[in-house]
Write a protein that holds these residues in place. Structure first.
Motif, PDB file in Angstrom:
ATOM      1  N   MET A 189     -31.248  46.701  35.173  1.00 52.58           N
ATOM      2  CA  MET A 189     -30.212  46.580  34.309  1.00 52.58           C
ATOM      3  C   MET A 189     -30.522  45.499  33.451  1.00 52.58           C
ATOM      4  SD  MET A 189     -26.943  45.204  36.830  1.00 52.58           S
ATOM      5  CE  MET A 189     -25.920  45.039  35.291  1.00 52.58           C
ATOM      6  N   GLN A 190     -29.876  45.499  32.201  1.00 50.46           N
ATOM      7  CA  GLN A 190     -30.276  44.459  31.204  1.00 50.46           C
ATOM      8  C   GLN A 190     -29.041  43.509  31.302  1.00 50.46           C
ATOM      9  OE1 GLN A 190     -29.992  47.161  27.674  1.00 50.46           O
ATOM     10  NE2 GLN A 190     -32.055  46.300  27.210  1.00 50.46           N
ATOM     11  N   ILE A 191     -29.288  42.290  31.000  1.00 45.13           N
ATOM     12  CA  ILE A 191     -28.508  41.112  31.119  1.00 45.13           C
ATOM     13  C   ILE A 191     -27.412  41.372  29.917  1.00 45.13           C
ATOM     14  CG2 ILE A 191     -28.472  38.485  30.641  1.00 45.13           C
ATOM     15  CD1 ILE A 191     -31.187  38.233  31.663  1.00 45.13           C
ATOM     16  N   ALA A 192     -26.166  41.286  30.347  1.00 41.37           N
ATOM     17  CA  ALA A 192     -25.151  41.560  29.328  1.00 41.37           C
ATOM     18  C   ALA A 192     -23.995  40.620  29.794  1.00 41.37           C
ATOM     19  CB  ALA A 192     -24.659  42.713  29.110  1.00 41.37           C
ATOM     20  N   ASP A 193     -22.731  40.331  29.270  1.00 46.01           N
ATOM     21  CA  ASP A 193     -21.478  40.096  29.882  1.00 46.01           C
ATOM     22  C   ASP A 193     -21.252  40.503  31.146  1.00 46.01           C
ATOM     23  OD1 ASP A 193     -21.436  38.578  27.619  1.00 46.01           O
ATOM     24  OD2 ASP A 193     -19.775  39.419  26.740  1.00 46.01           O
ATOM     25  N   ARG A 194     -20.640  39.560  31.968  1.00 47.63           N
ATOM     26  CA  ARG A 194     -20.305  39.934  33.304  1.00 47.63           C
ATOM     27  C   ARG A 194     -21.365  40.454  34.488  1.00 47.63           C
ATOM     28  NH1 ARG A 194     -14.434  42.074  33.743  1.00 47.63           N
ATOM     29  NH2 ARG A 194     -13.297  40.911  32.110  1.00 47.63           N
ATOM     30  N   CYS A 195     -22.683  39.843  33.836  1.00 49.66           N
ATOM     31  CA  CYS A 195     -23.869  40.085  34.670  1.00 49.66           C
ATOM     32  C   CYS A 195     -24.073  38.785  35.393  1.00 49.66           C
ATOM     33  CB  CYS A 195     -25.090  40.478  33.924  1.00 49.66           C
ATOM     34  SG  CYS A 195     -25.178  42.196  33.633  1.00 49.66           S
ATOM     35  N   VAL A 196     -24.830  38.650  36.648  1.00 47.30           N
ATOM     36  CA  VAL A 196     -25.162  37.574  37.141  1.00 47.30           C
ATOM     37  C   VAL A 196     -26.556  37.504  37.018  1.00 47.30           C
ATOM     38  CG1 VAL A 196     -25.454  35.998  39.210  1.00 47.30           C
ATOM     39  CG2 VAL A 196     -23.150  36.898  38.737  1.00 47.30           C
ATOM     40  N   ALA A 197     -27.485  36.774  36.391  1.00 46.71           N
ATOM     41  CA  ALA A 197     -29.070  36.771  36.187  1.00 46.71           C
ATOM     42  C   ALA A 197     -29.436  35.394  36.809  1.00 46.71           C
ATOM     43  CB  ALA A 197     -29.252  36.533  34.564  1.00 46.71           C
ATOM     44  N   SER A 198     -30.908  35.818  37.307  1.00 47.13           N
ATOM     45  CA  SER A 198     -31.378  34.461  37.871  1.00 47.13           C
ATOM     46  C   SER A 198     -32.734  34.550  37.129  1.00 47.13           C
ATOM     47  CB  SER A 198     -31.570  34.703  39.352  1.00 47.13           C
ATOM     48  OG  SER A 198     -30.631  34.930  40.312  1.00 47.13           O
ATOM     49  N   PHE A 199     -33.059  33.223  37.003  1.00 50.14           N
ATOM     50  CA  PHE A 199     -34.493  33.015  36.275  1.00 50.14           C
ATOM     51  C   PHE A 199     -35.189  31.893  36.762  1.00 50.14           C
ATOM     52  CE2 PHE A 199     -31.152  31.374  33.457  1.00 50.14           C
ATOM     53  CZ  PHE A 199     -31.751  30.272  33.041  1.00 50.14           C
ATOM     54  N   HIS A 200     -36.435  31.803  36.754  1.00 49.53           N
ATOM     55  CA  HIS A 200     -37.309  30.670  36.491  1.00 49.53           C
ATOM     56  C   HIS A 200     -37.357  30.029  35.056  1.00 49.53           C
ATOM     57  CE1 HIS A 200     -37.931  29.842  40.925  1.00 49.53           C
ATOM     58  NE2 HIS A 200     -38.501  31.099  40.985  1.00 49.53           N
ATOM     59  N   TYR A 201     -37.528  28.922  35.016  1.00 51.27           N
ATOM     60  CA  TYR A 201     -37.718  28.444  33.738  1.00 51.27           C
ATOM     61  C   TYR A 201     -38.663  26.998  33.839  1.00 51.27           C
ATOM     62  CZ  TYR A 201     -34.578  24.612  35.135  1.00 51.27           C
ATOM     63  OH  TYR A 201     -33.840  23.580  35.724  1.00 51.27           O
ATOM     64  N   THR A 202     -39.495  26.602  32.599  1.00 51.46           N
ATOM     65  CA  THR A 202     -39.967  25.419  32.541  1.00 51.46           C
ATOM     66  C   THR A 202     -39.671  25.108  30.824  1.00 51.46           C
ATOM     67  OG1 THR A 202     -41.710  26.164  33.875  1.00 51.46           O
ATOM     68  CG2 THR A 202     -42.181  24.264  32.286  1.00 51.46           C
ATOM     69  N   LEU A 203     -39.041  23.834  30.997  1.00 55.80           N
ATOM     70  CA  LEU A 203     -38.633  23.438  29.712  1.00 55.80           C
ATOM     71  C   LEU A 203     -39.572  22.509  29.355  1.00 55.80           C
ATOM     72  CD1 LEU A 203     -36.457  22.608  27.495  1.00 55.80           C
ATOM     73  CD2 LEU A 203     -35.317  21.199  29.200  1.00 55.80           C
ATOM     74  N   THR A 204     -40.056  22.410  27.966  1.00 52.02           N
ATOM     75  CA  THR A 204     -41.046  21.344  27.367  1.00 52.02           C
ATOM     76  C   THR A 204     -40.543  21.062  26.237  1.00 52.02           C
ATOM     77  OG1 THR A 204     -42.233  23.046  26.644  1.00 52.02           O
ATOM     78  CG2 THR A 204     -43.138  21.958  28.669  1.00 52.02           C
ATOM     79  N   ASP A 205     -40.831  19.665  25.608  1.00 53.31           N
ATOM     80  CA  ASP A 205     -40.449  19.310  24.331  1.00 53.31           C
ATOM     81  C   ASP A 205     -41.616  19.556  23.308  1.00 53.31           C
ATOM     82  OD1 ASP A 205     -42.504  17.435  24.715  1.00 53.31           O
ATOM     83  OD2 ASP A 205     -41.008  15.796  25.093  1.00 53.31           O
ATOM     84  N   ASP A 206     -41.333  19.023  22.128  1.00 54.12           N
ATOM     85  CA  ASP A 206     -42.375  19.316  20.991  1.00 54.12           C
ATOM     86  C   ASP A 206     -43.738  18.922  21.354  1.00 54.12           C
ATOM     87  OD1 ASP A 206     -40.874  20.774  19.393  1.00 54.12           O
ATOM     88  OD2 ASP A 206     -40.110  18.834  18.145  1.00 54.12           O
ATOM     89  N   ARG A 207     -43.982  18.046  22.247  1.00 57.52           N
ATOM     90  CA  ARG A 207     -45.590  17.574  22.647  1.00 57.52           C
ATOM     91  C   ARG A 207     -46.025  18.267  23.875  1.00 57.52           C
ATOM     92  NH1 ARG A 207     -43.793  11.445  23.204  1.00 57.52           N
ATOM     93  NH2 ARG A 207     -42.010  12.204  24.285  1.00 57.52           N
ATOM     94  N   GLY A 208     -45.226  19.333  24.422  1.00 56.41           N
ATOM     95  CA  GLY A 208     -45.569  19.873  25.457  1.00 56.41           C
ATOM     96  C   GLY A 208     -45.458  19.243  26.784  1.00 56.41           C
ATOM     97  N   GLU A 209     -44.505  17.979  26.593  1.00 55.70           N
ATOM     98  CA  GLU A 209     -44.118  17.428  28.073  1.00 55.70           C
ATOM     99  C   GLU A 209     -43.164  17.959  28.965  1.00 55.70           C
ATOM    100  OE1 GLU A 209     -42.627  12.907  29.320  1.00 55.70           O
ATOM    101  OE2 GLU A 209     -43.747  13.322  27.402  1.00 55.70           O
ATOM    102  N   VAL A 210     -43.522  18.495  30.306  1.00 57.73           N
ATOM    103  CA  VAL A 210     -42.344  18.947  30.954  1.00 57.73           C
ATOM    104  C   VAL A 210     -41.326  18.282  31.205  1.00 57.73           C
ATOM    105  CG1 VAL A 210     -41.923  20.215  33.013  1.00 57.73           C
ATOM    106  CG2 VAL A 210     -44.105  20.785  31.898  1.00 57.73           C
ATOM    107  N   LEU A 211     -39.888  18.794  30.675  1.00 51.59           N
ATOM    108  CA  LEU A 211     -38.892  17.962  30.939  1.00 51.59           C
ATOM    109  C   LEU A 211     -37.988  18.303  32.112  1.00 51.59           C
ATOM    110  CD1 LEU A 211     -37.580  18.091  27.161  1.00 51.59           C
ATOM    111  CD2 LEU A 211     -38.817  16.127  28.291  1.00 51.59           C
ATOM    112  N   ASP A 212     -37.917  19.557  32.471  1.00 48.09           N
ATOM    113  CA  ASP A 212     -37.388  20.204  33.588  1.00 48.09           C
ATOM    114  C   ASP A 212     -38.054  21.681  33.916  1.00 48.09           C
ATOM    115  OD1 ASP A 212     -35.653  20.432  35.646  1.00 48.09           O
ATOM    116  OD2 ASP A 212     -33.805  21.052  34.393  1.00 48.09           O
ATOM    117  N   SER A 213     -37.883  21.778  35.344  1.00 50.43           N
ATOM    118  CA  SER A 213     -38.707  23.034  35.506  1.00 50.43           C
ATOM    119  C   SER A 213     -38.020  23.635  37.206  1.00 50.43           C
ATOM    120  CB  SER A 213     -40.247  23.210  35.667  1.00 50.43           C
ATOM    121  OG  SER A 213     -40.511  24.278  36.269  1.00 50.43           O
TER     122      SER A 213
END
Ligand code: ZN
Length: 160
Positions: A1-25
């Motif tokens: 199913m597609q992510i929409a309102d009233r859905c619970v979605a789980s995801f992995h993420y890696t967050l980087t800034d403009d310089r490519g430095e990992v801020l959170d993951s």
């Protein structure tokens, strides 16, 4: 199913800034679970996740306005060292809870010059353009209780 309102979605993420430095993951840990449409995530990320399915991988860049807001110079203040009674050694990067007209506000010391201490009450990611690499791991319908509470229960959520 597609992510929409009233859905619970789980995801992995890696967050980087403009310089490519990992801020959170989430790599190496549990994926983040959230209730879509409830404002549990920053607006730009929630919008980008809509319509995706389990197994989807994508990247999204979120401007500060759709993330943690612009950096507000009014939240930067210079205070005397004497304001930090009982703290023996002050260093940039130290976090405190400051009294403000809106109640306690988290601040971080950004600079110390002589007796003058600069504190910043902005969110650490305010003014930062956020680059997310996302992998959706699961999508399911939210329970009635989750919708009523406005957050996820069970694995990766509250009350777990
Ligand atoms: Zn709850």
């Amino acid at each position: 199913m597609q992510i929409a309102d009233r859905c619970v979605a789980s995801f992995h993420y890696t967050l980087t800034d403009d310089r490519g430095e990992v801020l959170d993951s989430s790599a190496g840990g549990q994926p983040l679970a959230y209730l879509h449409g409830a404002g549990n995530l920053i607006a730009g990320l929630e919008r980008a996740l809509a319509g995706h399915r389990a197994g989807d991988k994508f990247q999204v860049t979120v401007a500060p306005e759709d993330g943690y807001g612009a950096h507000d110079p009014r939240l930067v203040q210079v205070v005397p060292k004497s304001a930090f009674r009982g703290v023996t050694e002050l260093k940039p990067g130290m976090r405190f809870s400051a009294e403000s007209s809106h109640g306690p506000m988290p601040v971080v010391i950004t600079a110390i010059r002589g007796d003058e201490v600069t504190v910043d009450g902005n969110h650490p990611l305010a003014g930062v353009t956020l680059h997310f690499a996302i992998e959706v791991t699961a999508v399911r319908e939210a329970t009635v209780e989750e919708v009523l509470h406005g957050h996820v229960h069970g694995e990766g959520g509250h009350h777990s």
